[in-house]
Scaffold this active site. Sequence first.
Site, PDB file in Angstrom:
ATOM      1  N   GLU A  60       7.026 -14.186   4.370  1.00  0.00           N
ATOM      2  CA  GLU A  60       6.596 -12.785   4.374  1.00  0.00           C
ATOM      3  C   GLU A  60       5.686 -12.544   5.575  1.00  0.00           C
ATOM      4  O   GLU A  60       5.010 -13.461   6.039  1.00  0.00           O
ATOM      5  CB  GLU A  60       5.773 -12.490   3.106  1.00  0.00           C
ATOM      6  CG  GLU A  60       6.538 -11.913   1.948  1.00  0.00           C
ATOM      7  CD  GLU A  60       6.852 -10.427   2.107  1.00  0.00           C
ATOM      8  OE1 GLU A  60       6.817  -9.892   3.242  1.00  0.00           O
ATOM      9  OE2 GLU A  60       7.126  -9.807   1.073  1.00  0.00           O
ATOM     10  N   ASP A  98       0.282  -7.341   0.533  1.00  0.00           N
ATOM     11  CA  ASP A  98      -0.643  -6.214   0.463  1.00  0.00           C
ATOM     12  C   ASP A  98      -0.898  -5.951  -1.032  1.00  0.00           C
ATOM     13  O   ASP A  98      -1.708  -6.640  -1.655  1.00  0.00           O
ATOM     14  CB  ASP A  98       0.039  -5.060   1.205  1.00  0.00           C
ATOM     15  CG  ASP A  98      -0.848  -3.859   1.422  1.00  0.00           C
ATOM     16  OD1 ASP A  98      -1.767  -3.647   0.632  1.00  0.00           O
ATOM     17  OD2 ASP A  98      -0.618  -3.101   2.373  1.00  0.00           O
ATOM     18  N   ASP A 147       5.457  -2.750  11.242  1.00  0.00           N
ATOM     19  CA  ASP A 147       5.694  -1.426  11.847  1.00  0.00           C
ATOM     20  C   ASP A 147       4.731  -0.368  11.351  1.00  0.00           C
ATOM     21  O   ASP A 147       4.051  -0.526  10.329  1.00  0.00           O
ATOM     22  CB  ASP A 147       7.103  -0.950  11.500  1.00  0.00           C
ATOM     23  CG  ASP A 147       7.225  -0.546  10.025  1.00  0.00           C
ATOM     24  OD1 ASP A 147       6.796  -1.323   9.165  1.00  0.00           O
ATOM     25  OD2 ASP A 147       7.710   0.563   9.753  1.00  0.00           O
TER      26      ASP A 147
HETATM   27  C1  PRP Z   1       5.875  -4.402   4.108  1.00  0.00           C
HETATM   28  C2  PRP Z   1       5.691  -5.864   4.472  1.00  0.00           C
HETATM   29  C3  PRP Z   1       5.790  -6.601   3.172  1.00  0.00           C
HETATM   30  C4  PRP Z   1       5.353  -5.559   2.164  1.00  0.00           C
HETATM   31  C5  PRP Z   1       3.967  -5.853   1.695  1.00  0.00           C
HETATM   32  O1  PRP Z   1       7.214  -4.121   4.146  1.00  0.00           O
HETATM   33  O2  PRP Z   1       6.683  -6.260   5.383  1.00  0.00           O
HETATM   34  O3  PRP Z   1       7.105  -7.010   2.887  1.00  0.00           O
HETATM   35  O4  PRP Z   1       5.359  -4.287   2.810  1.00  0.00           O
HETATM   36  O5  PRP Z   1       3.481  -4.805   0.890  1.00  0.00           O
HETATM   37  P1  PRP Z   1       3.182  -4.958  -0.655  1.00  0.00           P
HETATM   38  O6  PRP Z   1       2.468  -6.273  -0.853  1.00  0.00           O
HETATM   39  O7  PRP Z   1       2.295  -3.771  -0.931  1.00  0.00           O
HETATM   40  O8  PRP Z   1       4.471  -4.884  -1.412  1.00  0.00           O
HETATM   41  P2  PRP Z   1       7.767  -2.603   4.176  1.00  0.00           P
HETATM   42  O9  PRP Z   1       8.003  -2.141   2.780  1.00  0.00           O
HETATM   43  O10 PRP Z   1       6.887  -1.754   5.033  1.00  0.00           O
HETATM   44  O11 PRP Z   1       9.184  -2.785   4.873  1.00  0.00           O
HETATM   45  P3  PRP Z   1       9.508  -3.407   6.328  1.00  0.00           P
HETATM   46  O12 PRP Z   1       9.133  -4.879   6.256  1.00  0.00           O
HETATM   47  O13 PRP Z   1      10.974  -3.188   6.461  1.00  0.00           O
HETATM   48  O14 PRP Z   1       8.693  -2.665   7.362  1.00  0.00           O
END
Ligand code: PRP
Length: 176
Positions: free
Chosen positions: A99, A103, A159
């Site tokens: 990952e 978050d 991003d």
């Molecule tokens: C982001 C990041 C993680 C996730 C973490 O992905 O890449 O996979 O969020 O957040 P969380 O712990 O609150 O679930 P995103 O959904 O922005 O998609 P992307 O990776 O395609 O930008």
Amino acid sequence: MTSKLVPLISEADIARALQTLAKEIDQDYDGKPLVVVTVLKGAFIFAADLIRKITTPISRVELIRLSSYGSGTNSSGQVKIFSDLAPEAIIRQHVLLVEDIVDTGRSTATAIALLKQHHPASVKLCSLLDKPARRIVPVEIDYLGFTIEDHFAIGYGLDWDERYRELSGIYAVEEE
Ligand code: PRP
């Protein structure tokens, strides 16, 4: 209000973290083959760099896509899964989930639950970043690069509304 990008983690810091993480992973797996599952899109650069530092044999690389943010800077709370992961890729295998950031923990917990449905021998998590201040779902990170404060982090795969993934370092978006 305008936004500025403030350097958070340099390219050199990331390179050092990659070495440390690869060493820990190699010591733990001790030559046992690994299936690396990368969470798209954010982890694609980190995973690409990490698998080239690991010397543990990698039996396959799988990609799953999870999306939770929508176009804002806060997680939407809904995790969408786009995956054609074949159960045969995971069953009885040692799986390393890669990952970019944990978050709220929702995406990672969703990915781990998905992997466990396919009965792996083990599942461990490697995340470049951890933002514990925002955790909602508990997640145990086995291999961690950096813990960050509650910044919206971009660059090195992460991003902001699909932009800035190509930056070599990690930056915080700050409002002025
Ligand atoms: C982001 C990041 C993680 C996730 C973490 O992905 O890449 O996979 O969020 O957040 P969380 O712990 O609150 O679930 P995103 O959904 O922005 O998609 P992307 O990776 O395609 O930008």
